[in-house]
Enzyme design. Structure first.
Site, mmCIF file in Angstrom:
data_model
loop_
_atom_site.group_PDB
_atom_site.id
_atom_site.type_symbol
_atom_site.label_atom_id
_atom_site.label_comp_id
_atom_site.label_asym_id
_atom_site.label_seq_id
_atom_site.Cartn_x
_atom_site.Cartn_y
_atom_site.Cartn_z
ATOM 1 N N LYS A 109 0.826 -1.208 0.000
ATOM 2 C CA LYS A 109 0.000 0.000 0.000
ATOM 3 C C LYS A 109 0.867 1.268 0.000
ATOM 4 C CE LYS A 109 -3.995 -2.234 0.639
ATOM 5 N NZ LYS A 109 -3.632 -3.640 0.818
HETATM 6 C C1 LIG Z 1 -4.288 -4.790 0.367
HETATM 7 C C2 LIG Z 1 -3.474 -6.030 0.328
HETATM 8 C C3 LIG Z 1 -3.731 -7.040 -0.609
HETATM 9 C C4 LIG Z 1 -4.876 -6.967 -1.582
HETATM 10 O O1 LIG Z 1 -4.716 -5.950 -2.551
HETATM 11 P P1 LIG Z 1 -5.967 -5.396 -3.352
HETATM 12 O O2 LIG Z 1 -5.461 -4.263 -4.146
HETATM 13 O O3 LIG Z 1 -6.973 -4.967 -2.319
HETATM 14 O O4 LIG Z 1 -6.475 -6.532 -4.184
HETATM 15 C C5 LIG Z 1 -2.896 -8.150 -0.617
HETATM 16 N N1 LIG Z 1 -1.881 -8.271 0.263
HETATM 17 C C6 LIG Z 1 -1.615 -7.327 1.182
HETATM 18 C C7 LIG Z 1 -0.492 -7.530 2.132
HETATM 19 C C8 LIG Z 1 -2.394 -6.170 1.237
HETATM 20 O O5 LIG Z 1 -2.114 -5.227 2.150
#
Ligand SMILES: *Cc1c(COP(=O)(O)O)cnc(C)c1O
Length: 488
Positions: A112
């Protein structure tokens, strides 16, 4: 340069510039913004290969925003700097039979950070361009990682406030502490007695509540979103798909122009959708594996064409993927079948909790890994290579293996590695050996450092002793009241 226009997923007559779309977050009718036309990457891959991560980001992002080059440069320079613990920003490492695109080298140890370190800059620039003089209130629902990354990005950013809602009992101990110890005068963190879907639905409702918006505007506030429903979150993620490809070529894994596959641990469908956009821009991608955990609503959708959220919700060892309403799938559907059908089906999702659409040739296959398969993947892969995957990455890897077995597709594959194993130490260590079951998650960090040879990342060292600054807990039906109470 001609700028991309953004249109609604449910209504093509809803139009916005990039700046407007970034500020609004979501369309007034509840739809999401998508580019009216996906731009093509006209710089040859050979040229792109010479660029740093920052310059590559500039080349990609410039196609999606309406900023001046100077403005965009400033956003990129502010975001991708020493906050990341490696100059490469997103290293690609080859281990065993796959590549791992490590997207966890930012401050919060999850992918993120790739988007949320730049979003505050994009938003401030957009606000300046649009002449907004109100305080921007960022409302964010999180399954664990978005919340901290958004807090880190927006803390003490002038002209903003940020409120984060996380499932009180649905995140890892490190994730929870990362959020509840967050500093910054403009930050607010709330545990909700519900799951991510409850939080996301409440937040979406607040965004489309006209009366509330008017009330807040009178007080000098406008809402925006740091969730991947915001196009400003998605677009920066396109960059690292190009980066991964170019790194794989440099490392000799394939020749320029040859196809590559990606396996993406998926929740809200934002990360994988960014990859799909990269492919549409011209990146040579053979196939995407959309990897789910036991909440395999997307797997079922790609198998059957029916999306059905009426099912048991599982709290798993990959909590950031514990989602039953994958918002960004709406974008893919709108690109594939158009606005009218999308609107119809999204209305059905709201009323019946399910919908059906036929998606042809998306180049995405759904796969999933059970809890046991996830644990086994971590343990076996460590045994073979000495490399420790986090629980989400392990879902991506296990899904890749299943896909490969089922199809015989031997294309070189990148596992999108979404979090550091330190964020989920307890489960990672329990996957290695059942004896760790009774150990404290924080004690196990030292053990993980020993076996992996990777030091405990600086941002979470000693986190268990930091002061808890946020203790709010809220019923899932009271989220709107909470927001009003906090702001008004
Ligand atoms: C948010 C997240 C995901 C999923 O990603 P999306 O964009 O919501 O599909 C997978 N792994 C981790 C560690 C995340 O923080």
């Amino acid at each position: 340069m001609k700028h991309v226009t953004y249109i609604g997923t449910r209504d093509a007559s809803i139009q916005a510039s990039a700046s407007e779309a970034i500020l609004k977050g979501i369309c007034a009718d509840g739809g999401l913004y998508i580019p009216a036309e996906i731009p093509t990457m006209d710089t040859p891959l050979e040229e792109l290969a010479k660029l740093s991560y920052q310059d590559l980001a500039f080349t990609v992002l410039r196609k999606f925003v309406d900023f001046t080059d100077e403005e965009l440069r400033a956003c990129i320079d502010g975001a991708y700097d020493e906050k990341f613990d490696t100059k490469e920003i997103a290293p690609l490492v080859q281990k065993g039979d796959a590549y791992f695109l490590e997207l966890f080298h930012g401050r919060t140890l999850a992918f993120k950070d790739m988007a949320l370190s730049i979003l505050p800059y994009l938003m401030k620039t957009a606000a300046k361009r649009e002449g907004i003089d109100k305080e921007i209130v960022i409302l964010t629902a999180t399954s664990g990682d978005t919340g901290k990354a958004a807090l880190e990005g927006f803390a003490d950013v002038e002209g903003t406030k940020i409120i984060v809602f996380f499932p009180e009992d649905g995140v890892s101990p490190v994730q929870k502490l990362q959020m509840t110890t967050q500093e910054g005068k403009n930050t607010c963190v709330v545990g909700i007695l519900g799951n991510f879907d409850d939080a996301q639905t409440a937040v979406k409702q607040i965004f489309t509540d006209v009366e509330l918006a008017a009330e807040l505007e009178a007080r000098g506030y406008v809402f925006s979103s740091a969730n991947s429903i915001n196009i400003g979150r998605l677009v920066p993620q396109i960059v690292y798909y190009f980066h991964a490809y170019l790194q794989a070529v440099k490392q000799g894994g394939l020749s320029m122009g040859e196809s590559i596959n990606f396996s993406v641990p998926t929740g809200n469908f934002g990360d994988i959708l960014a990859g799909w956009y990269a492919m549409k821009m011209g990146l040579p991608v053979g196939h995407f594996v959309c990897a789910s955990n036991d909440n395999k609503v997307l797997y079922d959708f790609f198998q059957t064409g029916t999306y059905d959220r009426n099912r048991e919700f599982h709290v798993t060892v990959s909590p950031s993927m514990d989602i039953l309403i994958s918002s960004n799938l709406e974008r893919l559907i709108s690109h594939m079948v158009g606005q009218d059908l999308t609107k119809e089906e999204m209305t059905r999702l709201q009323t019946e909790g399910k919908y059906s659409v036929e998606i042809k040739e998306s180049k995405i296959t759904g796969e999933y890994a059970t809890e046991a398969e996830t644990y086994t993947a971590i343990k076996d892969f460590f045994g073979k290579t000495g490399y420790v995957m986090d629980t989400h990455t392990a879902v991506g890897y296990a899904a890749y293996k299943k896909y490969k077995e089922a199809t015989g597709d031997n294309t070189p594959t990148v596992i999108v590695s979404t979090a550091s194993p330190y964020k989920f130490t307890k489960d990672v260590m329990m996957a290695m050996d059942d004896k760790y079951k009774t150990e404290d998650a924080f004690v196990l960090m030292d053990e993980l450092a020993k076996i992996s040879g990777v030091a405990i990342p600086e941002p979470i060292r000693g986190i268990e002793t930091r002061e808890i600054l946020h203790k709010n807990v809220c019923e899932k039906t009271k989220i709107q009241e909470f927001v009003k109470g906090y702001l008004l």
